[in-house]
Scaffold this active site. Structure first.
Site: not given
Ligand SMILES: [Zn+2]
Ligand SMILES: [Zn+2]
Length: 297
Positions: A205, A137, A64-65
């Site tokens: 995150d 993370h 998602d990044h």
């Molecule tokens: Zn994320």
């Molecule tokens: Zn992440």
């Protein structure tokens, strides 16, 4: 300086929220923080030409990044991108980036430079610096600071009053030096004032850790992930994410002026509970929306 939120959702995009992406625009710089899938289209919808991007900062290599990188880089190549794109990310970024394009069999046709960040201040010029600190993370993950440098502003009314003419004397005062004028010493701070640079912090995150507070210290704007509210704090702990209350605690302890929450789980149809949860510990909060802009003057 303008912050544009390109994606305020989490792992799964929704109709309202794309995956991670924030753009900081400052003079000729357009610094993209994370590049989730669809970021290039978000830029276009926001009225920003992808070719304007000067730097990409990658917080970590979760989809998602980063899933927007191949498409964006290919578009820049097809659009005769004329600059030299600088890409920075955590340990392993350069290798992952090259492997990604090699496996996709996409040739990178733009001029670019990619670096794994290994020190806190990883970019600096006359006007601003970029800083990074490790977050927790479960994989190499960085939070970032954009720090505008202080500038000295000449107070023209005082210059006029003293009868100082345009020229090298003003240049000297602008640089903070003293000058001799009509037999008198004029110190720079008699005719100028310092305008403090702004600081924007981006916490991607992470679980709550000391570096979150260190990174955000005295930030004007803290952009923080806030995947869950406190009712899902067990999930936040399990997946090493922040709750909105924890984001509020960071803002509180770091002396931040304004907290912008983002990166919400798709389970939330609105951000009311997220905002209320953070508000138990910090006041000046807004929840980001896709295409929201913040003007910083
Ligand atoms: Zn994320
Ligand atoms: Zn992440």
């Amino acid at each position: 300086m303008i912050i544009t939120f390109l994606g305020t959702g989490c792992m799964v995009p929704t109709k309202e929220r794309n995956t991670a992406g924030v753009l900081i625009t400052y003079k000729n710089e357009n610094i993209l923080l994370d590049c989730g899938e669809g970021t290039q289209r978000q830029l276009i919808i926001a009225g920003i030409k992808p070719t304007k991007i000067t730097k990409i900062l990658i917080s970590h290599w979760h989809g998602d990044h980063v899933f927007g990188l191949p498409g964006l880089i290919q578009t820049l190549g097809a659009s005769e991108y004329s600059g030299k794109l600088k890409i920075f990310g955590p340990k392993g970024t350069e290798k992952k980036f090259r492997n990604l394009f090699e496996n996709l069999d996409i040739e990178i046709t733009i001029d670019y430079d990619i670096k794994d960040i290994s020190k806190e201040i990883f970019f600096e010029n006359k006007e601003f610096r970029l800083e990074a600190l490790n977050l927790n993370h479960g994989l190499p993950c960085l939070g970032f600071n954009f720090v505008q440098k202080d500038v000295r502003k000449i107070i023209m009314s005082k210059i006029k009053k003293l009868g100082i003419k345009q020229g090298p004397k003003i240049g000297k005062l602008q640089r903070g030096d003293s000058i001799k004028h009509k037999g008198k010493i004029i110190k720079s701070n008699q005719v100028s004032r310092i305008i403090q640079g702004k600081k924007i912090t981006y916490i991607a995150d992470t679980e709550l850790c000391d570096n979150c507070i260190k990174l955000a210290e005295n930030a004007d704007i803290l952009i923080s992930e806030s995947v869950y509210d406190s009712t899902h704090k067990d999930k936040a702990r399990e997946y090493k994410h922040l709750t909105s209350r924890q984001a509020g605690l960071i803002a509180n302890q770091a002396g931040v002026k304004k907290l912008v929450l983002t990166h919400f789980s798709q389970r939330y149809k609105n951000t009311q509970s997220i905002e209320e949860d953070a508000r138990t510990v910090f006041d000046n909060i807004i929840c980001a929306k896709d295409f929201m802009k913040i003007n910083i003057t």
